[in-house]
Design an enzyme around this catalytic site. Structure first.
Site, PDB file in Angstrom:
ATOM      1  N   HIS A  52       0.844  -1.210   0.000  1.00 34.35           N
ATOM      2  CA  HIS A  52       0.000   0.000   0.000  1.00 34.35           C
ATOM      3  C   HIS A  52       0.876   1.255   0.000  1.00 34.35           C
ATOM      4  O   HIS A  52       0.537   2.262   0.634  1.00 34.35           O
ATOM      5  CB  HIS A  52      -0.927   0.036   1.223  1.00 34.35           C
ATOM      6  CG  HIS A  52      -1.948  -1.047   1.256  1.00 34.35           C
ATOM      7  ND1 HIS A  52      -3.203  -0.917   0.709  1.00 34.35           N
ATOM      8  CD2 HIS A  52      -1.908  -2.293   1.773  1.00 34.35           C
ATOM      9  CE1 HIS A  52      -3.890  -2.032   0.898  1.00 34.35           C
ATOM     10  NE2 HIS A  52      -3.121  -2.892   1.530  1.00 34.35           N
ATOM     11  N   TYR A  69       0.608  -3.547  12.299  1.00 32.98           N
ATOM     12  CA  TYR A  69       0.564  -2.152  11.829  1.00 32.98           C
ATOM     13  C   TYR A  69       1.390  -1.235  12.725  1.00 32.98           C
ATOM     14  O   TYR A  69       2.240  -0.472  12.258  1.00 32.98           O
ATOM     15  CB  TYR A  69      -0.880  -1.668  11.702  1.00 32.98           C
ATOM     16  CG  TYR A  69      -1.555  -2.304  10.507  1.00 32.98           C
ATOM     17  CD1 TYR A  69      -1.748  -1.601   9.339  1.00 32.98           C
ATOM     18  CD2 TYR A  69      -1.944  -3.640  10.534  1.00 32.98           C
ATOM     19  CE1 TYR A  69      -2.321  -2.182   8.225  1.00 32.98           C
ATOM     20  CE2 TYR A  69      -2.516  -4.238   9.435  1.00 32.98           C
ATOM     21  CZ  TYR A  69      -2.701  -3.509   8.282  1.00 32.98           C
ATOM     22  OH  TYR A  69      -3.258  -4.099   7.182  1.00 32.98           O
ATOM     23  N   ASN A 102     -10.368  -2.588   2.369  1.00 35.41           N
ATOM     24  CA  ASN A 102     -10.067  -2.630   0.932  1.00 35.41           C
ATOM     25  C   ASN A 102     -11.344  -2.398   0.138  1.00 35.41           C
ATOM     26  O   ASN A 102     -12.427  -2.276   0.707  1.00 35.41           O
ATOM     27  CB  ASN A 102      -9.492  -3.999   0.547  1.00 35.41           C
ATOM     28  CG  ASN A 102      -8.039  -4.169   0.947  1.00 35.41           C
ATOM     29  OD1 ASN A 102      -7.276  -3.211   0.961  1.00 35.41           O
ATOM     30  ND2 ASN A 102      -7.663  -5.398   1.263  1.00 35.41           N
TER      31      ASN A 102
HETATM   32  C1  HEM Z   1      -2.369 -10.449   8.396  1.00 36.01           C
HETATM   33  C2  HEM Z   1      -2.549  -9.818   7.258  1.00 36.01           C
HETATM   34  C3  HEM Z   1      -2.005  -8.443   6.989  1.00 36.01           C
HETATM   35  C4  HEM Z   1      -0.816  -7.916   7.340  1.00 36.01           C
HETATM   36  C5  HEM Z   1       0.318  -8.603   8.094  1.00 36.01           C
HETATM   37  C6  HEM Z   1      -0.783  -6.546   6.842  1.00 36.01           C
HETATM   38  C7  HEM Z   1       0.264  -5.681   6.985  1.00 36.01           C
HETATM   39  C8  HEM Z   1       0.289  -4.380   6.556  1.00 36.01           C
HETATM   40  C9  HEM Z   1       1.391  -3.472   6.736  1.00 36.01           C
HETATM   41  C10 HEM Z   1       2.702  -3.810   7.421  1.00 36.01           C
HETATM   42  C11 HEM Z   1       1.036  -2.294   6.187  1.00 36.01           C
HETATM   43  C12 HEM Z   1       1.865  -1.021   6.161  1.00 36.01           C
HETATM   44  C13 HEM Z   1       1.501  -0.197   7.382  1.00 36.01           C
HETATM   45  C14 HEM Z   1       2.281   1.085   7.499  1.00 36.01           C
HETATM   46  O1  HEM Z   1       3.467   1.102   7.176  1.00 36.01           O
HETATM   47  O2  HEM Z   1       1.688   2.081   7.964  1.00 36.01           O
HETATM   48  C15 HEM Z   1      -0.292  -2.440   5.659  1.00 36.01           C
HETATM   49  C16 HEM Z   1      -1.020  -1.457   5.061  1.00 36.01           C
HETATM   50  C17 HEM Z   1      -2.335  -1.582   4.736  1.00 36.01           C
HETATM   51  N1  HEM Z   1      -3.127  -2.708   4.835  1.00 36.01           N
HETATM   52 FE1  HEM Z   1      -2.555  -4.479   5.512  1.00 36.01          FE
HETATM   53  N2  HEM Z   1      -1.962  -6.290   6.199  1.00 36.01           N
HETATM   54  C18 HEM Z   1      -2.733  -7.424   6.266  1.00 36.01           C
HETATM   55  C19 HEM Z   1      -3.991  -7.595   5.736  1.00 36.01           C
HETATM   56  C20 HEM Z   1      -4.769  -6.586   5.275  1.00 36.01           C
HETATM   57  C21 HEM Z   1      -6.175  -6.705   4.973  1.00 36.01           C
HETATM   58  C22 HEM Z   1      -7.000  -7.977   5.102  1.00 36.01           C
HETATM   59  C23 HEM Z   1      -6.584  -5.476   4.595  1.00 36.01           C
HETATM   60  C24 HEM Z   1      -7.972  -5.043   4.228  1.00 36.01           C
HETATM   61  C25 HEM Z   1      -9.036  -5.483   4.879  1.00 36.01           C
HETATM   62  C26 HEM Z   1      -5.443  -4.571   4.638  1.00 36.01           C
HETATM   63  C27 HEM Z   1      -5.472  -3.232   4.338  1.00 36.01           C
HETATM   64  C28 HEM Z   1      -4.384  -2.399   4.416  1.00 36.01           C
HETATM   65  C29 HEM Z   1      -4.430  -1.006   4.027  1.00 36.01           C
HETATM   66  C30 HEM Z   1      -5.628  -0.239   3.508  1.00 36.01           C
HETATM   67  C31 HEM Z   1      -3.146  -0.500   4.233  1.00 36.01           C
HETATM   68  C32 HEM Z   1      -2.673   0.913   3.957  1.00 36.01           C
HETATM   69  C33 HEM Z   1      -2.933   1.800   5.170  1.00 36.01           C
HETATM   70  C34 HEM Z   1      -2.542   3.222   4.857  1.00 36.01           C
HETATM   71  O3  HEM Z   1      -3.179   3.806   3.964  1.00 36.01           O
HETATM   72  O4  HEM Z   1      -1.629   3.729   5.507  1.00 36.01           O
HETATM   73  N3  HEM Z   1      -4.369  -5.283   5.054  1.00 36.01           N
HETATM   74  N4  HEM Z   1      -0.724  -3.735   5.890  1.00 36.01           N
END
Ligand code: HEM
Length: 507
Positions: A55, A337, A127
């Site tokens: 992302h 996160y 999402n």
């Molecule tokens: C266990 C599964 C998941 C892990 C380990 C994970 C991990 C991460 C990490 C490390 C980031 C970066 C955070 C940052 O640097 O601020 C991120 C961003 C993001 N994730 Fe996940 N994620 C997972 C599943 C999901 C799922 C299922 C969704 C949606 C329902 C999702 C939606 C997002 C979104 C929208 C962002 C961007 C947030 C922003 O705009 O700063 N992720 N995720």
């Protein structure tokens, strides 16, 4: 910030010259004593912070969330009480591309919503799809390694992506969505938004229900074909950001209607499959959408880095009345996160203005102190420990959520061994409700995306399509140039058999 338009150095002293270095003579080398030059270069060298692990490419905007309907029977969260209006900050993103990637790519879109509620910040990090590829946190780093760059070529690889996806049948529903017409939304305004996971609500009487969050676009769904997206990316890599910016600048504020689906604890116990499995959906006919309110985006941030790049969202941030669920995928996200943000932004990232709580009575009082970039008063002289005789910052047991009974032994359970698990039903249901033009697009998009991939992987996907719906399987097999009899033969195998039979390119 100075409005005198006069240049100062980093501690406010006037700078005499910001264009000509101090040199030994008109043609000589630069002097160490040009300290403003040294400071300017040193700061510049450190301006890039780590990008989000996924992302990375995103755009943000402020707005408001207004509750229009009464769901107080389910939740006591102040932000969801009738008539409440709450400031929000929303960041949209693509997932696989890096910070400089083009917007109009085939990919899911992230949507992270920060509600600045009087009971603390609530982050809904979702999402544009109602489901997800995988359901065990172990698979998450691998999913991202499979869709991001190959360690040898340094390039994105359809082979890696499809190999990984097809080895995990639970990815099938999401594969179908990403390859469908919805795989390339026409900007962020024209897509629905989903919390995806099962969360919980609890009300004033501490009664719990399970819930899912949905936001339906009021702009209508609009998508791009591969050809339209290719052309757009060639002309403008920032197409989705620009669309959002233009809409807000021209006061054409984008809006979404928020709904929830509710399942009682009793219904969850008797549900025909695991209701906490993120790769499944709750059918709307069984769990209807209940309208809650309206999300509107109406203000572009003043500074991209300060407010969008430094924004930090985490599903761990909930408020009283909203809770988690036994969804093991959500449980994993509760850790990762904050951990990523401590690395990306530092331990005090919640002091960055876009991440700060607003309007909490008495302010934030968490005992966290010190650490890099602690830029406020660090809680001054108030006690640093608890319990303390001064009575500072005691727990608030009145917000505790109801207890949850669990069952079963501690073990590593494979959901595929659960007899109720069906990885293909939801994808098959989706195929069957598609109109003919949508089916044709799905088949054509999949065939194009998978074209460079070896046949064994294509056969795995064909078998999954067939198990979802024979027509889906047959049409994909034909479009991908596969032997239909071979698909039928492979379809007789169980998942492990299929994997064994398709491990090498010579199927
Ligand atoms: C266990 C599964 C998941 C892990 C380990 C994970 C991990 C991460 C990490 C490390 C980031 C970066 C955070 C940052 O640097 O601020 C991120 C961003 C993001 N994730 Fe996940 N994620 C997972 C599943 C999901 C799922 C299922 C969704 C949606 C329902 C999702 C939606 C997002 C979104 C929208 C962002 C961007 C947030 C922003 O705009 O700063 N992720 N995720």
């Amino acid at each position: 910030m100075s409005d005198l338009k006069k240049l100062t150095n980093e501690v406010g002293a006037p700078v005499a010259d910001n264009e000509n270095s101090i040199t030994a003579g008109p043609r000589g080398p630069v002097m160490m004593q040009d300290v403003w030059l040294l400071e300017k270069l040193a700061h510049f060298d450190r301006e890039v912070i780590p990008e989000r692990r996924m992302h990375a490419k995103g755009w943000g905007a402020y707005g408001k969330f207004t509750v229009t309907h009464d769901i107080s029977r389910y939740t006591r969260a102040k932000v969801l009480q009738p008539g409440e209006e709450t400031e929000v900050f929303v960041r949209f993103s693509t997932v696989a591309g890096e910070r400089g990637a083009a917007d109009a790519e085939r990919d899911i879109r992230g949507v992270a919503i920060k509600f600045y509620t009087p009971e603390g910040n609530w982050d809904l990090v979702g999402n544009n799809t109602p489901t997800f590829f995988i359901r065990d946190v172990h698979h998450f780093p691998d999913l991202n390694r499979a869709v991001k760059r190959d360690p040898y070529t340094g390039m994105r690889s359809a082979q890696n992506t499809w190999d990984f996806w097809t080895l995990l049948p639970e990815t099938f529903h999401q594969r179908t969505i990403v390859m469908s017409d919805r795989g390339i939304p026409d900007g962020f305004r024209h897509m629905h938004l989903f919390g995806e996971h099962t969360f919980s609500f609890y009300n004033d009487k501490n009664e719990r229900v399970w819930c899912k969050f949905h936001f339906k676009t009021q702009q209508g769904i609009q998508n791009l074909t591969n050809e339209e997206a290719e052309k757009l990316n060639g002309m403008d890599r920032e197409s989705a950001g620009r669309d959002l910016f233009t809409a807000i600048e021209t006061k054409n504020f984008p809006k979404w209607t928020m709904y929830v689906q509710i399942m009682t604890e009793e219904q969850a116990r008797n549900h025909y499959e695991n209701p906490f499995d993120i790769t499944k959906i709750w059918r709307h006919a069984e769990y209807p959408l209940i309208e809650v309110g309206e999300l509107e985006l109406n203000r572009w941030p003043e500074n991209y880095f300060a407010e969008v790049e430094q924004a930090a969202f985490t599903p761990a941030h909930v408020v009283p009345g909203i809770g988690f669920s036994p969804d093991k995928f959500l449980q994993g996200r509760l850790f990762v996160y904050g951990d990523a943000q401590r690395y990306r932004l530092g331990v005090n990232h919640n002091l960055i203005p876009v991440n700060q709580a607003k309007g909490v009575k008495g302010g934030v009082a968490d005992y966290h102190r010190d650490g890099f970039m602690r830029t406020d008063g660090n809680y001054g002289r108030t006690p640093a420990y608890t319990p303390n005789s001064a009575g500072y910052w005691t727990s608030q047991p009145e917000v505790a959520e109801p207890e949850l009974e669990l069952e079963g032994a501690m073990w590593r359970y494979d959901p595929k061994e659960d007899p109720t698990d069906d990885c293909f039903r939801a994808g098959g249901d989706l195929w069957r409700v598609m109109t003919e033009d949508k089916k044709a697009l799905l088949i054509a998009n999949t065939a194009a995306d998978i074209a460079s991939v070896t046949d064994n992987v294509k056969y795995r996907h064909a078998v999954h399509c067939y198990k979802a719906d024979p027509e889906y399987g047959e049409r994909f097999a034909k479009a991908a140039g596969l032997c239909w009899d071979k698909v039928l033969e492979l379809a007789k195998l169980d998942n492990n058999g299929l994997i064994q039979a398709t491990l090498t390119p010579n199927v």
